[in-house]
Design a protein around this motif. Structure first.
Motif, PDB file in Angstrom:
ATOM      1  N   PHE A 119       0.647  -1.274   0.031  1.00  0.00           N
ATOM      2  CA  PHE A 119      -0.051  -0.143  -0.032  1.00  0.00           C
ATOM      3  C   PHE A 119       0.938   1.226  -0.122  1.00  0.00           C
ATOM      4  N   GLN A 120       0.191   2.177  -0.239  1.00  0.00           N
ATOM      5  CA  GLN A 120       1.099   3.675  -0.170  1.00  0.00           C
ATOM      6  C   GLN A 120       0.050   4.767   0.391  1.00  0.00           C
ATOM      7  N   MET A 121       0.657   5.611   0.705  1.00  0.00           N
ATOM      8  CA  MET A 121      -0.015   6.847   1.459  1.00  0.00           C
ATOM      9  C   MET A 121       0.590   8.290   0.614  1.00  0.00           C
ATOM     10  N   LYS A 122      -0.372   9.212   0.086  1.00  0.00           N
ATOM     11  CA  LYS A 122      -0.120  10.096  -0.741  1.00  0.00           C
ATOM     12  C   LYS A 122      -0.633  11.516  -0.106  1.00  0.00           C
ATOM     13  N   GLU A 123       0.080  12.625  -0.274  1.00  0.00           N
ATOM     14  CA  GLU A 123      -0.482  13.955   0.315  1.00  0.00           C
ATOM     15  C   GLU A 123      -1.398  14.466  -0.995  1.00  0.00           C
ATOM     16  N   ARG A 124      -2.082  15.353  -0.620  1.00  0.00           N
ATOM     17  CA  ARG A 124      -2.862  16.060  -1.404  1.00  0.00           C
ATOM     18  C   ARG A 124      -2.333  17.694  -1.492  1.00  0.00           C
ATOM     19  N   VAL A 125      -1.746  17.895  -2.712  1.00  0.00           N
ATOM     20  CA  VAL A 125      -1.238  19.551  -2.742  1.00  0.00           C
ATOM     21  C   VAL A 125      -2.122  20.012  -3.958  1.00  0.00           C
ATOM     22  N   SER A 126      -1.863  21.309  -3.542  1.00  0.00           N
ATOM     23  CA  SER A 126      -2.513  22.538  -4.324  1.00  0.00           C
ATOM     24  C   SER A 126      -1.416  22.987  -5.713  1.00  0.00           C
ATOM     25  N   GLN A 127      -0.101  22.555  -5.242  1.00  0.00           N
ATOM     26  CA  GLN A 127       0.842  22.799  -6.267  1.00  0.00           C
ATOM     27  C   GLN A 127       2.060  21.785  -6.232  1.00  0.00           C
ATOM     28  N   GLY A 128       2.558  21.644  -7.440  1.00  0.00           N
ATOM     29  CA  GLY A 128       3.699  20.685  -7.316  1.00  0.00           C
ATOM     30  C   GLY A 128       3.302  19.327  -7.229  1.00  0.00           C
ATOM     31  N   ASP A 129       4.239  18.448  -7.052  1.00  0.00           N
ATOM     32  CA  ASP A 129       4.125  16.771  -7.042  1.00  0.00           C
ATOM     33  C   ASP A 129       3.796  16.536  -5.331  1.00  0.00           C
ATOM     34  N   PRO A 130       2.819  15.764  -5.166  1.00  0.00           N
ATOM     35  CA  PRO A 130       2.654  15.111  -3.773  1.00  0.00           C
ATOM     36  C   PRO A 130       3.546  14.272  -3.264  1.00  0.00           C
ATOM     37  N   GLN A 131       3.845  14.406  -1.948  1.00  0.00           N
ATOM     38  CA  GLN A 131       4.922  13.397  -1.285  1.00  0.00           C
ATOM     39  C   GLN A 131       4.179  12.058  -1.126  1.00  0.00           C
ATOM     40  N   THR A 132       4.867  10.980  -1.532  1.00  0.00           N
ATOM     41  CA  THR A 132       3.988   9.470  -1.577  1.00  0.00           C
ATOM     42  C   THR A 132       5.069   8.865  -0.889  1.00  0.00           C
ATOM     43  N   HIS A 133       4.639   7.895   0.271  1.00  0.00           N
ATOM     44  CA  HIS A 133       5.313   6.796   0.888  1.00  0.00           C
ATOM     45  C   HIS A 133       4.733   5.643   0.554  1.00  0.00           C
ATOM     46  N   TYR A 134       5.470   4.611   0.304  1.00  0.00           N
ATOM     47  CA  TYR A 134       5.214   3.199  -0.220  1.00  0.00           C
ATOM     48  C   TYR A 134       5.633   2.318   0.781  1.00  0.00           C
ATOM     49  N   PHE A 135       4.672   1.391   1.101  1.00  0.00           N
ATOM     50  CA  PHE A 135       4.876   0.242   2.035  1.00  0.00           C
ATOM     51  C   PHE A 135       4.617  -1.140   1.165  1.00  0.00           C
ATOM     52  N   ARG A 136       5.857  -1.367   0.476  1.00  0.00           N
ATOM     53  CA  ARG A 136       5.562  -2.659  -0.667  1.00  0.00           C
ATOM     54  C   ARG A 136       6.940  -3.539  -0.530  1.00  0.00           C
ATOM     55  N   SER A 137       7.716  -3.354   0.358  1.00  0.00           N
ATOM     56  CA  SER A 137       8.639  -4.106   0.446  1.00  0.00           C
ATOM     57  C   SER A 137       8.371  -5.673   0.897  1.00  0.00           C
ATOM     58  N   GLY A 138       8.959  -6.614   0.329  1.00  0.00           N
ATOM     59  CA  GLY A 138       8.416  -8.050   0.552  1.00  0.00           C
ATOM     60  C   GLY A 138       6.717  -8.385   0.277  1.00  0.00           C
ATOM     61  N   SER A 139       6.093  -7.675  -0.154  1.00  0.00           N
ATOM     62  CA  SER A 139       4.893  -7.819  -0.616  1.00  0.00           C
ATOM     63  C   SER A 139       4.385  -9.182  -1.395  1.00  0.00           C
ATOM     64  N   ALA A 140       3.222  -9.596  -1.437  1.00  0.00           N
ATOM     65  CA  ALA A 140       2.817 -10.673  -2.190  1.00  0.00           C
ATOM     66  C   ALA A 140       3.278 -10.570  -3.848  1.00  0.00           C
ATOM     67  N   ALA A 141       2.882  -9.670  -4.246  1.00  0.00           N
ATOM     68  CA  ALA A 141       3.316  -9.152  -5.832  1.00  0.00           C
ATOM     69  C   ALA A 141       4.935  -9.555  -6.188  1.00  0.00           C
ATOM     70  N   ALA A 142       5.741  -8.962  -4.940  1.00  0.00           N
ATOM     71  CA  ALA A 142       7.099  -9.357  -5.108  1.00  0.00           C
ATOM     72  C   ALA A 142       7.582 -10.723  -5.060  1.00  0.00           C
ATOM     73  N   HIS A 143       6.617 -11.846  -4.508  1.00  0.00           N
ATOM     74  CA  HIS A 143       6.826 -12.813  -4.417  1.00  0.00           C
ATOM     75  C   HIS A 143       5.982 -13.836  -5.527  1.00  0.00           C
ATOM     76  N   ILE A 144       5.866 -13.123  -6.538  1.00  0.00           N
ATOM     77  CA  ILE A 144       5.018 -13.975  -7.567  1.00  0.00           C
ATOM     78  C   ILE A 144       5.512 -15.228  -8.112  1.00  0.00           C
ATOM     79  N   ASP A 145       4.774 -16.019  -8.170  1.00  0.00           N
ATOM     80  CA  ASP A 145       5.156 -17.502  -8.588  1.00  0.00           C
ATOM     81  C   ASP A 145       5.269 -17.574 -10.193  1.00  0.00           C
ATOM     82  N   SER A 146       6.401 -18.030 -10.377  1.00  0.00           N
ATOM     83  CA  SER A 146       6.575 -18.164 -12.044  1.00  0.00           C
ATOM     84  C   SER A 146       5.767 -18.898 -12.799  1.00  0.00           C
ATOM     85  N   SER A 147       5.303 -19.929 -11.994  1.00  0.00           N
ATOM     86  CA  SER A 147       4.238 -20.824 -12.700  1.00  0.00           C
ATOM     87  C   SER A 147       3.045 -20.143 -13.280  1.00  0.00           C
ATOM     88  N   GLN A 148       2.636 -19.005 -12.574  1.00  0.00           N
ATOM     89  CA  GLN A 148       1.536 -18.298 -13.275  1.00  0.00           C
ATOM     90  C   GLN A 148       1.566 -17.987 -14.503  1.00  0.00           C
TER      91      GLN A 148
END
Length: 318
Positions: free
Chosen positions: A90-119
């Motif tokens: 998952f991730q968390m993201k700011e809402r800003v009126s100008q520029g790019d929002p700051q985003t923080h990711y929580f994805r290290s070691g996720s299910a997708a990172a362990h995708i099964d090659s048999s898929q």
């Protein structure tokens, strides 16, 4: 089975609704399904084309949420695996009126990172016309990179399928800038269509001239036939292997809500334009239109239109 196929990591996005407040101070959030490849699959489905999304999710509320969102958007989930061994990113993201929002990711070691090659071996490619991949999913783990490369090989062996690649650079996911550039370029060289943003193209090629950037991919790949460099508000620069060049202007936007998802919106427009038999210029113009619609909405893909909404927007903005 599906005209459009993609592989990636979907994320649950918690977007702040408190404008110009840091994630430390924000207290109100809205939940979305997000991820570059997910955005494109939802956009393509919304425009009336069959899609399939390949990934792995955790057996948890966020995984169930993402799966439900994909189903409600009409995206095929035949190749989505769920596991209790790993969790959904998952991730968390700011809402800003100008520029790019700051985003923080929580994805290290996720299910997708362990995708099964048999898929990958189970995927039916018979009706696929476009396979889209990005530089994000291969960056999250060695397993994800190997799965992407395996799927590329399978798709390339199937005649009549176009491979589109968006670098979507995420330096924080890579061990070093050098490894990122080398790996991303190797992935790009295997695509029929390469779709970098202007700043990505500068980093990946080390060049500043648009024509030379495009030629970099033609010179390094016998397969690449088209390079489209996204220029933001200025539209897109397009070059074909035969030397033909187009510059397709962008759409004027009065208010920008969130810039995230614009590039994926462009890809959505381009791919569906090709599927609908539009000319190259009109397909790129459709990409520019959906990119413009994307940045006028808070969610990463909430602004992606139906075909009627797209036609109305293009007609009113002509």
């Amino acid at each position: 089975m599906s005209e459009f196929l993609t592989i990636g990591e979907p994320l649950a996005l918690f977007a702040s609704t408190d404008t110009d407040q840091s994630l430390v101070d924000a207290t109100h959030f809205q939940k979305f399904a997000a991820g570059a490849e997910l955005n494109v699959s939802i956009g393509v489905s919304r425009l009336g084309h069959q899609t399939q999304y390949i990934t792995r999710l955790g057996q948890d509320p966020l995984g169930d949420f993402i799966k439900k969102q994909l189903q409600s958007a009409g995206v095929g989930i035949s190749y989505i695996d769920q596991t209790s061994a790993y969790w959904t990113g998952f991730q968390m993201k700011e809402r800003v009126s100008q520029g790019d929002p700051q985003t923080h990711y929580f994805r290290s070691g996720s299910a997708a990172a362990h995708i099964d090659s048999s898929q990958i071996t189970k995927i039916d490619l018979n009706d696929v016309k476009f396979f889209h991949y990005t530089g994000i999913f291969p960056a999250i783990s060695q397993q994800a990179l190997l799965a992407t490369q395996s799927l590329i090989s399978r798709v390339q062996a199937k005649r009549g399928v176009k491979l589109t690649f968006d670098p979507n650079l995420r330096p924080s996911l890579w061990p070093s800038k050098e490894i990122m550039i080398e790996t991303i370029n190797q992935l790009a060289f295997q695509a029929d269509v390469v779709l970098p943003g202007i700043h990505e193209a500068e980093q990946l090629t080390g060049l500043s001239d648009l024509n030379q950037m495009a030629d970099f991919y033609f010179d390094h790949s016998q397969r690449t036939e088209l390079v489209i460099i996204k220029l933001g508000a200025k539209g897109a620069f397009v070059k074909e292997r035969n030397g033909n060049v187009l510059h397709v202007n962008g759409y004027k936007v009065n208010q920008i809500v969130d810039t995230v998802g614009a590039g994926d919106g462009f890809t959505t427009g381009f791919i569906t334009g090709c599927l609908d038999g539009l000319s190259l210029e009109e397909a790129v113009r459709r990409g520019n239109a959906i990119g413009a619609l994307a940045i006028q909405s808070a969610g990463d893909n909430d602004g992606y239109p139906t075909i009627d909404e797209l036609r109305q927007y293009q007609k009113s903005s002509a």
